[in-house]
Scaffold this motif. Structure first.
Motif, short mmCIF file in Angstrom:
data_model
loop_
_atom_site.label_atom_id
_atom_site.label_comp_id
_atom_site.label_asym_id
_atom_site.label_seq_id
_atom_site.Cartn_x
_atom_site.Cartn_y
_atom_site.Cartn_z
N VAL A 1 4.83 75.60 41.13
CA VAL A 1 6.11 75.88 40.90
C VAL A 1 7.06 74.72 41.54
O VAL A 1 8.08 74.36 41.14
CB VAL A 1 6.57 77.20 40.91
N ALA A 2 6.73 74.33 42.78
CA ALA A 2 7.52 73.76 43.85
C ALA A 2 7.64 72.28 43.24
O ALA A 2 8.66 71.48 43.27
CB ALA A 2 7.07 73.67 45.20
N ARG A 3 6.46 71.85 42.67
CA ARG A 3 6.37 70.46 41.96
C ARG A 3 7.48 70.37 41.00
O ARG A 3 8.27 69.43 40.64
CB ARG A 3 5.07 69.83 41.77
N ARG A 4 7.43 71.51 40.01
CA ARG A 4 8.12 71.53 38.73
C ARG A 4 9.75 71.50 39.19
O ARG A 4 10.79 70.88 38.56
CB ARG A 4 7.75 72.78 37.98
N LEU B 1 15.04 68.75 39.82
CA LEU B 1 15.92 68.01 40.52
C LEU B 1 15.83 66.80 41.09
O LEU B 1 16.85 66.43 41.85
CB LEU B 1 16.04 68.84 42.02
N ASP B 2 14.91 66.06 40.56
CA ASP B 2 14.61 64.64 40.94
C ASP B 2 14.30 64.29 42.32
O ASP B 2 14.97 63.47 42.92
CB ASP B 2 15.81 63.76 40.18
N ILE B 3 13.68 65.29 42.82
CA ILE B 3 13.19 65.03 44.34
C ILE B 3 11.78 65.14 44.43
O ILE B 3 11.20 65.64 45.44
CB ILE B 3 14.06 65.87 45.23
N LEU B 4 11.12 64.53 43.57
CA LEU B 4 9.59 64.64 43.43
C LEU B 4 8.85 63.96 44.76
O LEU B 4 7.95 64.79 45.22
CB LEU B 4 9.01 64.02 42.12
N ASP B 5 9.23 63.15 45.45
CA ASP B 5 8.85 62.82 46.60
C ASP B 5 8.92 63.84 47.75
O ASP B 5 8.10 63.62 48.67
CB ASP B 5 9.45 61.49 47.00
#
Length: 73
Positions: free
Chosen positions: A42-45, A50-54
């Motif tokens: 869920v954190a990755r999704r 939010l476009d903060i995948l890194d």
């Protein structure tokens, strides 16, 4: 990590981030308010929404707030 600040800077509502993350708006609200901690998936999704995948892993490193106890009159 302040999800509310990131979300509002991107002009998104909680419901939109929740929809993009495939979770309920209620659950997202609890995560944003640091009452619940998301699973890694869920954190990755959320990070992708939010476009903060890194920085997705930073969503797992939060101090949860203790819920307030209900008072009786």
């Amino acid at each position: 990590m302040n999800l509310e600040k990131i979300r509002t800077e991107k002009g998104l509502y909680q419901a939109e981030v929740a929809r993009r993350s495939r979770i309920s708006a209620c659950y997202y609200n609890l995560i944003e308010k640091r009452v619940r901690r998301p699973s890694p998936q869920v954190a990755r999704r959320i990070a992708k929404a939010l476009d903060i995948l890194d920085d997705w892993y930073k969503l797992l490193d939060v101090t949860l707030k203790k819920p307030k106890k209900a008072t009786t009159a």
